[in-house]
Write an enzyme that holds these catalytic residues in place. Structure first.
Site, short mmCIF file in Angstrom:
data_model
loop_
_atom_site.label_atom_id
_atom_site.label_comp_id
_atom_site.label_asym_id
_atom_site.label_seq_id
_atom_site.Cartn_x
_atom_site.Cartn_y
_atom_site.Cartn_z
N GLU B 75 -2.07 14.32 -45.08
CA GLU B 75 -1.29 13.18 -45.56
C GLU B 75 -1.00 13.28 -47.07
O GLU B 75 0.08 12.95 -47.54
CB GLU B 75 -2.04 11.87 -45.25
CG GLU B 75 -2.11 11.55 -43.76
CD GLU B 75 -3.12 12.41 -43.00
OE1 GLU B 75 -3.96 13.06 -43.67
OE2 GLU B 75 -3.05 12.46 -41.75
N PHE B 98 -0.53 6.89 -38.84
CA PHE B 98 -1.21 5.60 -38.66
C PHE B 98 -1.61 5.05 -40.03
O PHE B 98 -1.92 5.81 -40.96
CB PHE B 98 -2.49 5.75 -37.79
CG PHE B 98 -2.20 5.87 -36.31
CD1 PHE B 98 -2.10 7.11 -35.69
CD2 PHE B 98 -1.98 4.72 -35.55
CE1 PHE B 98 -1.83 7.22 -34.34
CE2 PHE B 98 -1.71 4.82 -34.19
CZ PHE B 98 -1.63 6.09 -33.59
N ASP B 99 -1.65 3.71 -40.13
CA ASP B 99 -2.04 3.03 -41.38
C ASP B 99 -3.28 3.66 -42.01
O ASP B 99 -3.27 4.06 -43.18
CB ASP B 99 -2.29 1.55 -41.06
CG ASP B 99 -2.83 1.40 -39.64
OD1 ASP B 99 -4.01 1.77 -39.44
OD2 ASP B 99 -2.08 1.01 -38.73
N HIS B 144 -6.94 2.97 -36.95
CA HIS B 144 -5.58 2.98 -36.37
C HIS B 144 -5.03 1.55 -36.31
O HIS B 144 -4.02 1.29 -35.68
CB HIS B 144 -5.63 3.55 -34.94
CG HIS B 144 -5.90 5.02 -34.86
ND1 HIS B 144 -7.11 5.58 -35.25
CD2 HIS B 144 -5.15 6.07 -34.43
CE1 HIS B 144 -7.08 6.89 -35.05
NE2 HIS B 144 -5.91 7.22 -34.57
#
Lengths: 250, 356, 429, 107
Positions: B75, B98-99, B144
């Site tokens: 990320e 995902f957050d 998630h």
């Protein structure tokens, strides 16, 4: 992907290719004329079915076929010689001599399997013979016509022979000279002696090659099962054939 | 769950289609890629397989692997690369799957993406849209179901927005991508499959920026949206909680209580004027969000209301939020998330409140 | 319409379909209390099969850990259990009992082989979310392990400290740095400084001496108990995370007792390894950090066991970290709601069935006469029995009580949180 | 739910057609990818084809004895495509239940 257990059991200049699928009480699978283990037993879903039944499997490419040596001289082909190859393969696969195996064979493979039961009765527990009748096909063929067709493509009057040889030549890796030698070497009297092991004969309802399979069963004192709607080339993969064979052998 | 159609004046559109939020987002991405060939889409599993939520489905096939492509699973790498691409004149639309996976990217988001325009004195703007499937509600594994709006909203240089309906999803995503500044686009993943009418601009507009520019004038960045008029109290929320609040308003109406529902949409900049207009009218306010209570955005909204509507208030602002606990596993999600009863309790408190 | 690429059927290499365990109908008797399915099994069976303690520590204490051949039958049994439970979990997801599940099928050897080499007296495992096989090999309470997939508790409901098996980690590469940190903890407990020549000697940085900053190999102190080793599990996808690179560098600088165990299973959801790992090899990167590495056949359980034991022994004796890349294959989907048909061919999946870890192990056991038909029949029956115990444990799981939202947030919860909890409980009831 | 159809695959060695011998599953069956699906007959031999897809079989586009060419549609599956991001479950869209009533103040 290399098979797990390729071996070269050298008999003279002959190499026999076999493969082992680990599992309980492995079943010896013997393919027919101009075929091979992959075509007869893998693509038809037989290995999956054998595994589903919780059994192991040993598949052998007969001499002149598949990945085994393609010999060109006819006198090195006979049911007894090929049965000898099966014994060699069983030993190489680590099957103890005193524990007999179940055998499933198809078409020409049946004559080899019967020879095995004759040559080494202690190695065979039960026999399933598919796609075979009393007729010995090669004996009915004119070998010169077969040679003419295979090498020069001259049409033969025996339509069944021509159809079989056409299919034979469409299988990659087949060697016409080896197939010819096999036809000549295997041509011989029909087998009548009953093997002293329990036997099941199975044939497609529309299988011309094995049209009198039921009669063969009677001669051998064997059980018989007819595979509905199937002819010589489509009976192999039939679920009815698989179920009947595996039930008979369980 | 009943969804009221969007009532605000829209740009002249020629087509209304009934789509899920996932389909609306897919269409917005497609039109954005078509409208500007400097737009890029990348992230984990967004190319070949069309995203784990299928939001980028089919885009690589349509626009090729030079415009829509998969990245290695990193990320920080994805966001740092986005900064570099923007410095090279591209318009990146990265997805973090995902957050909870955005935490490793925070260094690049906060200290690089959010500050590059400032550090470069305006010569290197960051027209990056960080798409982030957010919030809870799908019984997913840990990290998630996070709600990170207050973290991102606190960062100078970032804009933060969250759509509550398929129509909002289409227009806000087009607007975010067209925006010259970095926008964190928080997609409410529990609403991906919720369907609604989407008002689409004329096909020809999609090629030109006209559609987006024209869209700009009607709903500029930072404007909220009253999705239901009311007079007794205002429910203020965003993202997935807006449809919960609409449901609560319907329940309230059964008891003769008319609740106004205000969808904030932009969480940075927050529409203080919009909040003021609504709360001045209803004189009671309840803020609803999934994120934990302490230092959640509810605090910021309450401060705005205290500063601008102090005299109008007939009761303290109520906040109905997640608890100050890590987002739980599926079995305890329903106990954690604000539900109708908890919101109704808060509304009743504001109705009963009498000054001491 | 996804093209169905079954190419060249006659060359189709799928020779041996996976041995599919028959999952018998759910046993009628539903245990009232969820059985601790598996823990006791390991203790009794491991000691029953092998006189020597399986722990690698005994290597340090003179008696060598059992060779792979000695415990190969046991490794096969554990792989069968892992596969049976894995299959059961997929069924439970299909019937709605689990929201989703990430199958390990195909990776049993990499997991059981490495897990069996771990010495639970000294070592500690750091799993991700797919290491059911390691949990089986380490005797973790499997019903407690599956709780994460039942979505009843993120980290699982087993005791991580007692099990020597860290809580289940949903973040890719999330625990690789933890393993490195834990390993430093062991080194410090052994009285060694992070960087330094000899125990407790201040590592004055003598710039004049050119090799001063050359981290001298700390003299392994084998007299006392071995230094506990951490084993960090991650995949080819996770190898792209910065954490992994940082962890390996730290472990190199500090010579830490950690095994970086990469299961390169060929896929990170839809991205194949060639689009994930530049240079094509995770283990090759170890040289960059000054670490030894091994690239092994992750489907050969004996090879995995021995490579992991070597790496753990090196760590125990102060030799530092090792990177192991176990080449294996994720035969199943990423998770039960992933559709591999969208990104890889059926041919590729079936070609790996010829490298099935259980089949390879069975073949070696039969060839070396280490096991016969009755062993395999018994192993299959026992695996099924354990999977049915775990199934019963899962189905009898009751949802966590609501107060557990608050119970573990802090070791010493502030009053405000307790007040928030009380209000919430009151409002909900 | 989405429907995905598959064609008769390339059977290798230049084979262009095959005849359906027997379906090994029935309409409505939940089939997993790799499981035996259908037996077909080529000019050369009988072949058992594995299922390319996990899903529920909804349509056979060829009955037994029908001849098919490579590329003709053979089978259609119904697949649950509302995947909740690989790891979650799609929430049911039902209204939250309610117990609390409201009471307007009298002034």
């Amino acid at each position: 992907m290399t098979p797990t257990a390729t071996t070269q059991e050298v008999r003279g200049s002959l190499e026999i290719h076999y493969e082992v699928t680990p599992g309980d009480r492995p079943i010896l699978l013997v393919h027919g004329f101009a075929s091979n283990s992959t075509l007869s037993w893998v693509n038809t879903g037989w290995l999956t079915a054998v595994e589903e039944a919780g059994r192991g499997a040993i598949t052998v490419d007969l001499r002149g076929h598949g990945q085994s040596t393609h010999l060109h001289d006819a006198e090195r082909y006979s049911p007894q010689l090929m049965a000898g190859d099966l014994v060699v393969a069983l030993d190489a696969a680590g099957v103890p001599a005193d524990s007999p195996v179940d055998v499933i064979a198809y078409s020409m493979g049946c004559r080899v399997a019967l020879a095995l039961a004759e040559v080494a009765p202690k190695r065979v527990r039960r026999l399933v013979l598919g796609g075979v009748g009393t007729r010995e096909l090669f004996a009915e063929w004119d070998p010169d016509a077969a040679e003419a067709f295979l090498t020069e493509g001259t049409t033969a009057d025996d339509k069944l022979m021509q159809q079989t040889l056409t299919i034979a030549m469409s299988v990659p890796g087949n060697d016409p000279l080896a197939l010819l030698a096999c036809i000549r070497g295997m041509a011989g009297g029909p087998v009548t002696r009953a093997p002293d092991v329990p036997t099941l004969v199975a044939a497609g309802e529309r299988d011309e090659v094995a049209s009198d399979a039921e009669e063969l069963a009677a001669q051998l004192g064997a059980e018989f099962v007819s595979i509905p709607k199937r002819h010589h080339f489509t009976a192999v993969s039939s679920r009815v054939f698989k179920q009947a064979a595996l039930d008979f052998l369980s | 769950m009943t969804m009221t159609a969007d009532t605000r004046p829209r740009t002249p559109h020629t087509e209304t289609r009934h789509l899920s939020m996932q389909q609306a987002l897919n269409l917005a991405l497609e039109h954005s890629l078509a409208a500007d060939d400097r737009t890029l889409i990348f992230g984990e599993d967004v190319g070949r397989v069309g995203g784990v939520f299928r939001v980028t489905d089919g885009l690589q096939q349509k626009f090729g692997a030079a415009r829509v492509f998969d990245t290695p699973l990193a990320e920080s790498g994805i966001m740092g690369m986005a900064v570099g691409l923007a410095m090279a004149g591209w318009r990146p639309v990265p997805e973090l799957q995902f957050d909870g996976f955005s935490y490793p990217a925070m260094n690049q988001v906060i200290s690089q993406m959010a500050r590059m325009n400032n550090r470069s004195r305006g010569t290197m703007p960051m027209p990056i849209t960080l798409r982030l499937p957010s919030f809870g509600g799908i019984r997913a594994p840990e990290l998630h179901g996070e709600s990170l709006e207050s973290l991102f909203a606190h960062v100078p240089g970032l804009k933060v927005v969250s759509p509550s309906t398929p129509n909002e999803a289409y227009h806000l995503l087009r607007q975010a991508i067209a925006d010259p500044d970095p926008v964190v686009f928080m997609e409410p993943k529990s609403r991906y499959w919720q369907r609604g009418d989407v008002l689409l601009p004329a096909p020809s507009d999609t090629e030109s920026d006209a559609a987006t520019a024209e869209h700009e004038t009607t709903t500029p960045v930072g404007t909220s949206n009253v999705v239901r008029e009311g007079k007794h109290a205002t429910l203020i929320s965003w993202g997935a909680m807006v449809s919960t609040c609409l449901q609560v308003a319907e329940y309230a109406a059964e008891d003769g209580v008319e609740l106004e529902v205000l969808d904030l949409r932009w969480l940075k900049p927050i529409d203080a004027a919009g909040i003021q207009a609504s709360v001045s009218k209803t004189r009671r306010a309840i803020v609803v969000h999934e994120a934990p209570l302490t230092a959640g955005l509810g605090g910021e909204v309450s401060a705005i209301i205290m500063e601008r509507c102090f005299d109008a208030l007939r009761a303290p602002v109520e906040r109905v939020t997640g608890f100050d606990v890590p987002y739980p596993s599926g079995a305890l999600e329903d106990a954690y998330l604000p539900n109708a009863d908890r919101i109704l309790n808060a509304v009743q408190k504001t109705l009963e409140y009498r000054r001491g | 319409m996804a093209p169905w690429q079954v190419v060249g059927l006659s060359r189709w290499p799928a020779r041996r379909a996976l041995r599919t365990m028959k999952s018998t109908e759910n046993s009628t008797s539903r245990d009232s209390n969820p059985p601790v399915a598996h823990r006791s099994f390991i203790e009794t069976n491991v000691t029953r099969n092998t006189a020597a303690d399986t722990s690698a520590a005994s290597a340090a204490a003179g008696t060598s850990a059992p060779s792979a051949a000695e415990i190969l039958p046991e490794l096969y049994r554990q792989m069968s259990i892992a596969r049976a439970i894995d299959r059961e979990a997929v069924n439970l997801q299909r019937t709605g009992a689990l929201p989703a599940y990430a199958p390990l099928i195909g990776q049993e050897a990499a997991q059981v082989g490495s897990g069996a080499a771990i010495d639970k007296r000294y070592d500690f495992a750091f799993p991700t979310y797919r290491e059911l096989g390691v949990a089986v090999a380490m005797g973790v309470d499997l019903t407690g392990y599956m709780a994460t997939h039942l979505a009843s508790w993120h980290g699982g409901l087993y005791d991580p400290v007692a099990s020597r098996f860290a809580p289940i980690q949903a973040v890719v590469a999330g625990s690789v740095l933890h393993a490195m940190g834990w390993a430093l903890g062991q080194k410090l407990d052994a009285g060694l400084a992070p960087v330094g020549r000899a125990p407790n000697e201040a590592s004055a940085h003598d710039s004049s001496n050119p090799d001063a900053n050359e981290p001298a190999a700390t003299e392994p102190d084998t007299s006392s108990a071995p230094i506990g080793a951490a084993i960090a599990y991650f995949g080819d996808g996770a190898s792209s995370q910065g954490d992994v690179h940082e962890a390996m560098n730290f472990a190199g600088v500090y010579t830490l007792p950690v095994v970086f165990f990469c299961q390169n299973n060929g896929w990170a959801i839809s991205v194949p390894t060639e689009n994930q790992v530049a240079g094509g090899s995770v283990s090759a990167r170890a040289a960059g950090y000054g670490l030894p590495s091994e690239k092994i056949d992750g489907n050969d359980v004996a090879a995995v066991y021995e490579a992991t034991a070597r790496a753990l022994n090196r760590a125990h004796s102060g030799g530092g970290a090792t990177v192991i890349e176990a080449m294996t294959y994720r035969v199943g989907p990423h998770s039960t709601s992933d559709d591999p048909g969208r990104y890889r061919s059926l041919d590729e999946e079936q070609s790996w069935r010829a490298r099935d870890p259980l089949k390879l192990c069975e073949k070696r056991l039969r060839d070396e006469g280490l096991a016969g038909d009755e062993f395999f029949t018994e192993a299959a029956a026992h695996a099924l029995e354990v999977s049915e115990q775990v199934r019963a444990g899962i189905l009898s799981q009751v949802d966590r009580p609501m107060h557990e939202l608050f119970d573990f947030v802090y070791a010493e919860p502030p009053a405000a949180l307790l007040a928030q909890r009380d209000r919430a409980l009151e409002e909900i009831s | 739910m989405a429907e995905i159809s598959f064609e008769l695959p390339d059977l290798g060695e230049g084979l262009v057609e095959a005849r359906v011998l027997e379906w090994l599953v029935s309409i409505g069956d939940m089939v997993t990818r790799g499981e035996p699906l259908v037996e077909v007959e080529t000019t050369k031999s009988a072949v058992e084809l594995p299922s390319p897809q996990t899903g529920v079989v909804v349509t056979f586009h060829a009955e037994e004895d029908d001849l098919l060419h490579v590329g003709d549609t053979l089978v259609t599956f119904e697949v649950d495509d509302e995947q909740a991001g690989i790891v979650g479950t799609v929430p049911k869209a039902e209204a939250p239940e309610r117990r609390v009533r409201l009471q307007l103040p009298d002034d």
